[in-house]
Write a protein that holds these residues in place. Sequence first.
Motif, PDB file in Angstrom:
ATOM      1  N   LEU B  98     -69.271  23.483 -13.924  1.00  0.00           N
ATOM      2  CA  LEU B  98     -69.039  22.139 -14.409  1.00  0.00           C
ATOM      3  C   LEU B  98     -68.047  22.237 -15.559  1.00  0.00           C
ATOM      4  O   LEU B  98     -68.346  22.817 -16.588  1.00  0.00           O
ATOM      5  CB  LEU B  98     -70.336  21.484 -14.886  1.00  0.00           C
ATOM      6  N   LEU B  99     -66.860  21.685 -15.326  1.00  0.00           N
ATOM      7  CA  LEU B  99     -65.787  21.808 -16.310  1.00  0.00           C
ATOM      8  C   LEU B  99     -65.705  20.499 -17.081  1.00  0.00           C
ATOM      9  O   LEU B  99     -65.198  19.504 -16.580  1.00  0.00           O
ATOM     10  CB  LEU B  99     -64.470  22.130 -15.603  1.00  0.00           C
ATOM     11  N   ARG B 102     -62.587  18.255 -20.720  1.00  0.00           N
ATOM     12  CA  ARG B 102     -61.691  17.105 -20.735  1.00  0.00           C
ATOM     13  C   ARG B 102     -62.319  15.852 -21.338  1.00  0.00           C
ATOM     14  O   ARG B 102     -61.602  14.944 -21.760  1.00  0.00           O
ATOM     15  CB  ARG B 102     -61.255  16.774 -19.310  1.00  0.00           C
ATOM     16  N   VAL B 103     -63.665  15.812 -21.324  1.00  0.00           N
ATOM     17  CA  VAL B 103     -64.346  14.627 -21.854  1.00  0.00           C
ATOM     18  C   VAL B 103     -63.826  14.290 -23.252  1.00  0.00           C
ATOM     19  O   VAL B 103     -63.678  13.132 -23.616  1.00  0.00           O
ATOM     20  CB  VAL B 103     -65.876  14.855 -21.870  1.00  0.00           C
ATOM     21  N   GLN B 106     -59.527  12.695 -23.627  1.00  0.00           N
ATOM     22  CA  GLN B 106     -59.054  11.575 -22.804  1.00  0.00           C
ATOM     23  C   GLN B 106     -57.767  10.915 -23.292  1.00  0.00           C
ATOM     24  O   GLN B 106     -57.000  10.397 -22.492  1.00  0.00           O
ATOM     25  CB  GLN B 106     -60.150  10.506 -22.726  1.00  0.00           C
ATOM     26  N   ASP B 107     -57.557  10.943 -24.620  1.00  0.00           N
ATOM     27  CA  ASP B 107     -56.393  10.245 -25.166  1.00  0.00           C
ATOM     28  C   ASP B 107     -55.074  10.773 -24.616  1.00  0.00           C
ATOM     29  O   ASP B 107     -54.061  10.082 -24.659  1.00  0.00           O
ATOM     30  CB  ASP B 107     -56.349  10.399 -26.699  1.00  0.00           C
ATOM     31  N   PHE B 109     -54.514  12.090 -21.455  1.00  0.00           N
ATOM     32  CA  PHE B 109     -54.410  12.240 -20.000  1.00  0.00           C
ATOM     33  C   PHE B 109     -53.097  11.707 -19.447  1.00  0.00           C
ATOM     34  O   PHE B 109     -52.572  12.232 -18.477  1.00  0.00           O
ATOM     35  CB  PHE B 109     -55.573  11.524 -19.293  1.00  0.00           C
ATOM     36  N   THR B 110     -52.597  10.638 -20.035  1.00  0.00           N
ATOM     37  CA  THR B 110     -51.401  10.024 -19.443  1.00  0.00           C
ATOM     38  C   THR B 110     -50.150  10.283 -20.282  1.00  0.00           C
ATOM     39  O   THR B 110     -49.118   9.672 -20.064  1.00  0.00           O
ATOM     40  CB  THR B 110     -51.601   8.507 -19.239  1.00  0.00           C
ATOM     41  N   VAL B 114     -48.096  16.288 -22.274  1.00  0.00           N
ATOM     42  CA  VAL B 114     -49.325  17.088 -22.414  1.00  0.00           C
ATOM     43  C   VAL B 114     -49.824  17.449 -21.022  1.00  0.00           C
ATOM     44  O   VAL B 114     -49.942  16.588 -20.153  1.00  0.00           O
ATOM     45  CB  VAL B 114     -50.426  16.306 -23.171  1.00  0.00           C
ATOM     46  N   PHE B 115     -50.080  18.737 -20.806  1.00  0.00           N
ATOM     47  CA  PHE B 115     -50.635  19.186 -19.527  1.00  0.00           C
ATOM     48  C   PHE B 115     -51.937  19.928 -19.805  1.00  0.00           C
ATOM     49  O   PHE B 115     -51.961  20.880 -20.577  1.00  0.00           O
ATOM     50  CB  PHE B 115     -49.646  20.102 -18.805  1.00  0.00           C
ATOM     51  N   ILE B 116     -53.002  19.443 -19.199  1.00  0.00           N
ATOM     52  CA  ILE B 116     -54.322  20.031 -19.441  1.00  0.00           C
ATOM     53  C   ILE B 116     -54.856  20.617 -18.141  1.00  0.00           C
ATOM     54  O   ILE B 116     -54.771  19.987 -17.089  1.00  0.00           O
ATOM     55  CB  ILE B 116     -55.321  18.961 -19.941  1.00  0.00           C
ATOM     56  N   ARG B 117     -55.400  21.821 -18.213  1.00  0.00           N
ATOM     57  CA  ARG B 117     -56.005  22.383 -17.018  1.00  0.00           C
ATOM     58  C   ARG B 117     -57.360  23.004 -17.380  1.00  0.00           C
ATOM     59  O   ARG B 117     -57.454  23.797 -18.311  1.00  0.00           O
ATOM     60  CB  ARG B 117     -55.097  23.456 -16.411  1.00  0.00           C
ATOM     61  N   SER B 118     -58.396  22.619 -16.626  1.00  0.00           N
ATOM     62  CA  SER B 118     -59.713  23.219 -16.804  1.00  0.00           C
ATOM     63  C   SER B 118     -59.838  24.408 -15.872  1.00  0.00           C
ATOM     64  O   SER B 118     -59.421  24.339 -14.723  1.00  0.00           O
ATOM     65  CB  SER B 118     -60.812  22.210 -16.459  1.00  0.00           C
TER      66      SER B 118
END
Lengths: 132, 321
Positions: B98-99, B102-103, B106-107, B109-110, B114-118
């Motif tokens: 369970l990743l 990111r919770v 959220q600010d 995400f768009t 910014v690139f986020i990877r779990s």
Amino acid sequence: MPKKIRVLIAKPGLDGHDRGAKVVARALRDAGMEVIYTGLHQTPEQIVETAIQEDVDHIGLSLLSGAHMTLIPRVLELMKTNNMEDVTLSAGGIIPDEEAEMLKAQGVVGVYGPGTPTQEIVDFIKNTVKRK
Amino acid sequence: MTEQNNEVSALAERLESGDRRAAARIISMLEDNDTGARDIIKAIYPKTGKAHIVGITGPPGAGKSTLADKLTRAVRASGRSVGVVAVDPTSPFTGGALLGDRVRMQDHFTDPEVFIRSMATRGWLGGLAKATKDVVKVMDAMGKDVIFVETVGAGQSEVSIIQAAHTSIVVEMPGLGDDIQAIKAGIMEIGDIFVVNKSDRADSARTVSEREMMLDLNQSKAAWRPPVLQTVARDNKGIEELLVKIDEHMVHLRDSGQLDDYFKKQVRAEFEDLLREELAKYMLEEYTAKNVLEKVLEKLERRELDPYSAVQQLMEPLCKK
């Protein structure tokens, strides 16, 4: 190494009840999937962008607010704009049968109401994920 | 084969132009150890080595994700782009994960910068996943200026982050352990910056002074004395000061020549790891194919041979010129 199934579980819109989403996320985790959980109050844009960056195979949306006929078609539309043909979408929550049919006609592959056994959701996702 | 090569070079090209879908796909290939993955690394390797890689480690619940979120905001405000790699554990029983990092993020995400990877650890120990370093390379090649690598909730010896990051931040919170915990080996040694998060709680000052004391006990007269900072990440307190220290640390690494040492060490460690892995894989395959492995294992089971001699025997043909 077999490819892991990656699933995004997201709650679009304004309702604050995420117990169902968490139960499903946990069940998918226990079925060996990698579940990305993003929390409450997501916009369709946030959900689709997350699905892109996390390269998920499937998106599961949970809605209890009654806004599903607005929010789900918007997610589908954004998926189309981003050419995400290889990603499937399902929805859970309080969705009346006739509206569930309408959503399926638009491209939602599964709709799960209250009381759906989690194993059914696990099996469904395993079977519908389009292998890349 | 050529079809795959074409696909790989197309992906690499799309990555360079900042295509997020290509980046995401490449990362999955690296995670799955897909056959195309090593060709991707070949293609992007020359473009890497530019980003400032910042590790964030510490016990579960100390506030690593929230700090990463607030730091991302601060770095963006300075006009730089950000990559975030957030690692969470894989279940040893089911292989699932369970990743949830990111919770807290959220600010961003768009935000296209910014690139986020779990990532799930997939059985890898040390606080990171096997592919984490390669995933960092992908974000580096994308042109991200600062890359935050958030480890799994770390205990005492999850210290792999020092091989993956230029600057390691150890995040703690008040009330966890005493001054003896602070002088133990392991995670308490690896911080370039120490952060006492949730410092609006009681005992924060004591935790800070215990860390300061630990650092003062350090005999080496290294030019960089790790600072101990207080933050309340949830309320965005102390974040600007933390970013100043992160940037100062990079300047220090550059000016002192340590950055070059770091690259040397990193290149060597990476090469050795890969060589070890490939060599072991090759030998296991060779000896399995020749039915040698099975016989050796049988002898080991019957205690007619010990593991050291067995390995020595198998190594012999390799060692002869």
